[in-house]
Design a protein around this motif. Structure first.
Motif, mmCIF file in Angstrom:
data_model
loop_
_atom_site.group_PDB
_atom_site.id
_atom_site.type_symbol
_atom_site.label_atom_id
_atom_site.label_comp_id
_atom_site.label_asym_id
_atom_site.label_seq_id
_atom_site.Cartn_x
_atom_site.Cartn_y
_atom_site.Cartn_z
ATOM 1 N N LYS A 35 -68.794 -24.675 44.491
ATOM 2 C CA LYS A 35 -69.729 -24.024 43.564
ATOM 3 C C LYS A 35 -69.073 -23.805 42.193
ATOM 4 C CE LYS A 35 -72.756 -20.035 43.146
ATOM 5 N NZ LYS A 35 -73.125 -18.706 43.607
ATOM 6 N N GLU A 36 -67.818 -23.357 42.214
ATOM 7 C CA GLU A 36 -67.106 -23.092 40.951
ATOM 8 C C GLU A 36 -66.816 -24.402 40.214
ATOM 9 O OE1 GLU A 36 -63.717 -20.648 42.177
ATOM 10 O OE2 GLU A 36 -65.093 -19.495 43.442
ATOM 11 N N HIS A 37 -66.434 -25.425 40.959
ATOM 12 C CA HIS A 37 -66.172 -26.752 40.389
ATOM 13 C C HIS A 37 -67.436 -27.275 39.692
ATOM 14 C CE1 HIS A 37 -64.187 -30.838 40.574
ATOM 15 N NE2 HIS A 37 -65.440 -31.192 40.427
ATOM 16 N N ASP A 38 -68.562 -27.210 40.402
ATOM 17 C CA ASP A 38 -69.837 -27.692 39.841
ATOM 18 C C ASP A 38 -70.230 -26.897 38.599
ATOM 19 O OD1 ASP A 38 -69.993 -29.553 41.867
ATOM 20 O OD2 ASP A 38 -71.436 -28.428 43.071
ATOM 21 N N ALA A 39 -70.000 -25.588 38.642
ATOM 22 C CA ALA A 39 -70.353 -24.751 37.482
ATOM 23 C C ALA A 39 -69.597 -25.213 36.235
ATOM 24 C CB ALA A 39 -70.056 -23.280 37.774
ATOM 25 N N VAL A 40 -68.308 -25.522 36.382
ATOM 26 C CA VAL A 40 -67.517 -25.965 35.223
ATOM 27 C C VAL A 40 -67.977 -27.344 34.742
ATOM 28 C CG1 VAL A 40 -65.197 -26.530 34.382
ATOM 29 C CG2 VAL A 40 -65.531 -24.551 35.873
ATOM 30 N N ARG A 41 -68.330 -28.225 35.656
ATOM 31 C CA ARG A 41 -68.798 -29.555 35.261
ATOM 32 C C ARG A 41 -70.178 -29.479 34.576
ATOM 33 N NH1 ARG A 41 -64.537 -31.622 35.100
ATOM 34 N NH2 ARG A 41 -63.406 -32.715 36.753
ATOM 35 N N GLN A 42 -71.020 -28.510 34.998
ATOM 36 C CA GLN A 42 -72.409 -28.495 34.515
ATOM 37 C C GLN A 42 -72.736 -27.349 33.562
ATOM 38 O OE1 GLN A 42 -74.314 -28.559 38.371
ATOM 39 N NE2 GLN A 42 -73.189 -30.438 38.846
ATOM 40 N N GLN A 43 -72.141 -26.171 33.776
ATOM 41 C CA GLN A 43 -72.406 -25.014 32.904
ATOM 42 C C GLN A 43 -71.086 -24.462 32.361
ATOM 43 O OE1 GLN A 43 -73.803 -24.289 36.373
ATOM 44 N NE2 GLN A 43 -75.624 -25.442 35.898
ATOM 45 N N ALA A 44 -70.494 -23.521 33.091
ATOM 46 C CA ALA A 44 -69.221 -22.950 32.632
ATOM 47 C C ALA A 44 -68.573 -22.116 33.731
ATOM 48 C CB ALA A 44 -69.443 -22.079 31.400
ATOM 49 N N GLY A 45 -67.240 -22.051 33.662
ATOM 50 C CA GLY A 45 -66.464 -21.218 34.575
ATOM 51 C C GLY A 45 -65.437 -20.427 33.778
ATOM 52 N N LEU A 46 -65.077 -19.260 34.291
ATOM 53 C CA LEU A 46 -64.081 -18.407 33.625
ATOM 54 C C LEU A 46 -62.884 -18.227 34.548
ATOM 55 C CD1 LEU A 46 -63.354 -16.593 31.180
ATOM 56 C CD2 LEU A 46 -64.449 -14.692 32.403
ATOM 57 N N PHE A 47 -61.706 -18.624 34.056
ATOM 58 C CA PHE A 47 -60.467 -18.556 34.833
ATOM 59 C C PHE A 47 -59.529 -17.505 34.256
ATOM 60 C CE2 PHE A 47 -62.074 -22.875 35.004
ATOM 61 C CZ PHE A 47 -61.858 -23.309 36.312
ATOM 62 N N ASP A 48 -58.897 -16.729 35.139
ATOM 63 C CA ASP A 48 -57.778 -15.873 34.725
ATOM 64 C C ASP A 48 -56.509 -16.692 34.936
ATOM 65 O OD1 ASP A 48 -55.868 -13.946 34.233
ATOM 66 O OD2 ASP A 48 -56.099 -12.957 36.189
ATOM 67 N N VAL A 49 -55.891 -17.125 33.831
ATOM 68 C CA VAL A 49 -54.641 -17.882 33.948
ATOM 69 C C VAL A 49 -53.503 -17.125 33.252
ATOM 70 C CG1 VAL A 49 -55.371 -20.212 34.516
ATOM 71 C CG2 VAL A 49 -55.651 -19.431 32.196
ATOM 72 N N SER A 50 -53.571 -15.807 33.379
ATOM 73 C CA SER A 50 -52.578 -14.943 32.727
ATOM 74 C C SER A 50 -51.186 -15.065 33.327
ATOM 75 C CB SER A 50 -53.028 -13.483 32.814
ATOM 76 O OG SER A 50 -54.339 -13.354 32.334
ATOM 77 N N HIS A 51 -51.083 -15.741 34.478
ATOM 78 C CA HIS A 51 -49.759 -15.954 35.071
ATOM 79 C C HIS A 51 -48.944 -16.970 34.267
ATOM 80 C CE1 HIS A 51 -52.527 -18.901 36.680
ATOM 81 N NE2 HIS A 51 -51.551 -19.643 37.151
ATOM 82 N N MET A 52 -49.617 -17.770 33.442
ATOM 83 C CA MET A 52 -48.902 -18.731 32.597
ATOM 84 C C MET A 52 -47.938 -17.990 31.667
ATOM 85 S SD MET A 52 -50.100 -21.813 33.362
ATOM 86 C CE MET A 52 -49.968 -22.940 31.981
ATOM 87 N N GLY A 53 -46.899 -18.700 31.211
ATOM 88 C CA GLY A 53 -45.902 -18.067 30.345
ATOM 89 C C GLY A 53 -46.120 -18.403 28.881
ATOM 90 N N GLU A 54 -45.788 -17.458 28.014
ATOM 91 C CA GLU A 54 -45.840 -17.682 26.561
ATOM 92 C C GLU A 54 -44.519 -17.250 25.947
ATOM 93 O OE1 GLU A 54 -49.819 -17.212 28.220
ATOM 94 O OE2 GLU A 54 -48.230 -15.690 28.099
ATOM 95 N N VAL A 55 -43.941 -18.138 25.126
ATOM 96 C CA VAL A 55 -42.674 -17.840 24.463
ATOM 97 C C VAL A 55 -42.840 -18.106 22.973
ATOM 98 C CG1 VAL A 55 -40.208 -18.409 24.289
ATOM 99 C CG2 VAL A 55 -41.353 -18.499 26.524
ATOM 100 N N LEU A 56 -42.526 -17.096 22.151
ATOM 101 C CA LEU A 56 -42.569 -17.285 20.699
ATOM 102 C C LEU A 56 -41.221 -17.828 20.229
ATOM 103 C CD1 LEU A 56 -44.345 -13.967 19.572
ATOM 104 C CD2 LEU A 56 -45.370 -16.233 19.901
#
Length: 362
Positions: A35-56
């Protein structure tokens, strides 16, 4: 103790099923992967990807440092532009793949994979020379990915920023989104149009709720790691630890456009130049099952009696219902339509090499 993003408290409200993902307690799904896969392909999905790292990265020598550290040509970036790149070991294997954002003169943000944050920061510190300042802001940065064909319409309801003018791999800084400050980019990891919102951890829950509310009329759903994986896989986007690792080079993974051998020296350049000159002995290819069976990571791939490689990612494509995979195989067997077999639970099951990506945006 598993790490949690600032959005962990709201997962339960959406019926999330959480798993241990590289030491993080993250949602694998909310309403279901299909269902989530189809939503992103056809409408939209919202992901929390805050585990990713950011370095300045800042300082007068930051450009020369990043040129030495990464495979792509950072000197080509304008402020407000980002690029996909890789950090390699001297022998050509991959430390990590990453995004480089040019925030201003002598000012950059690197976005790195969650499971590699400490390793990557240590690697950067080890190679930082001259006037270079590194600031790991991962713990205070929340990253939300709004992905899918309706994402621009949704975000337009919340900001005056001219999103229609934002080209792929460009970003706006200090944008106001419903009263909250965000850096908004347009890179995507799903094969669809979409935006990334980098915000302070204090705004995490408010931003999540605001986006979901704004997207309700457009069919926006919260999406988990399961759909993120199937979406990126159909678009043939690599995942570190599967298509890339310390033992797999960018050229073997088919990422030569992001390796600029002519830009000057960088870590791993000699090994990669050598590989380019003599040709890679292994290649990442798409495969499709001819007989029944689903190829899974690490399943062995054979040509006749000979083991020639293994599956890196495989599943039934949620969009096309085909049993497909990516496989790292001996280059001699990488031609389209080459017949191979995949060992699935002790049996050799027929497959063939096919073109990728499995999905292209319409």
């Amino acid at each position: 103790m598993l790490k949690r993003t600032p959005l962990f408290p709201v997962y339960a409200e959406h019926g999330a099923r959480v798993i241990d993902f590289g030491g993080w307690e993250l949602p694998v799904q909310f309403s279901g992967i299909q269902k989530e896969h189809d939503a992103v392909r056809q409408q939209a999905g919202l992901f929390d990807v805050s585990h990713m790292g950011e370095v300045l990265v800042s300082g007068a020598d930051s450009l020369s440092f990043l040129q030495k550290l990464t495979t792509n040509d950072v000197s080509r970036l304008e402020t407000g532009q980002c690029q996909y790149s890789l950090m390699c070991y001297p022998k050509g294997g991959v430390v990590d793949d990453l995004l480089v954002y040019k925030l201003g003169d002598d000012s950059y943000m690197l976005v790195i994979n969650a499971s590699n944050i400490q390793k990557d920061v240590d690697w950067m510190l080890q190679h930082a020379l001259g006037n270079v300042d590194l600031n790991n802001i991962s713990d205070n940065t929340v990253l939300l990915a709004l992905q899918g064909p309706r994402s621009e319409q949704i975000l337009n309801k919340l900001t005056d920023a001219p999103l229609a003018t934002l080209k792929p791999f460009r970003f706006f800084q200090n944008v106001e989104v419903n009263g909250m400050k965000a850096l908004i980019s347009r890179t995507g990891y799903t094969g669809e149009d979409g935006f990334e919102l980098y915000i302070g951890d204090i705004d995490a829950v408010d931003m999540w709720k605001t986006l979901l509310e704004a997207g309700q009329e457009f069919g926006l759903v919260p999406a988990g790691l399961g759909a993120r994986d199937t979406l990126r896989f159909e678009a043939r986007l690599p995942l570190y630890g599967q298509e890339l690792s310390k033992d797999i080079t960018p050229l073997e993974a088919g990422l030569s456009p992001f390796v600029k051998l002519d830009k000057g020296d960088f870590i791993g350049r000699d090994a990669l130049a050598n590989q380019k000159e003599y040709g890679v002995t292994r290649k990442l290819v798409g495969i499709e099952m001819i007989e029944r069976g689903i190829p899974r990571p690490h399943y062995a791939v054979y040509a006749g009696e000979q083991k020639i490689g293994e599956i890196t990612t495989g599943t039934q494509s949620p969009t096309y219902k085909r049993n497909v995979g990516l496989a790292l195989v001996d280059s001699a067997f990488s031609q389209i339509d080459t017949e191979l077999t995949v060992e699935i639970r002790g049996s050799l099951v027929k497959a063939k090499v096919v073109a990728t990506p499995f999905h292209k945006r319409k």
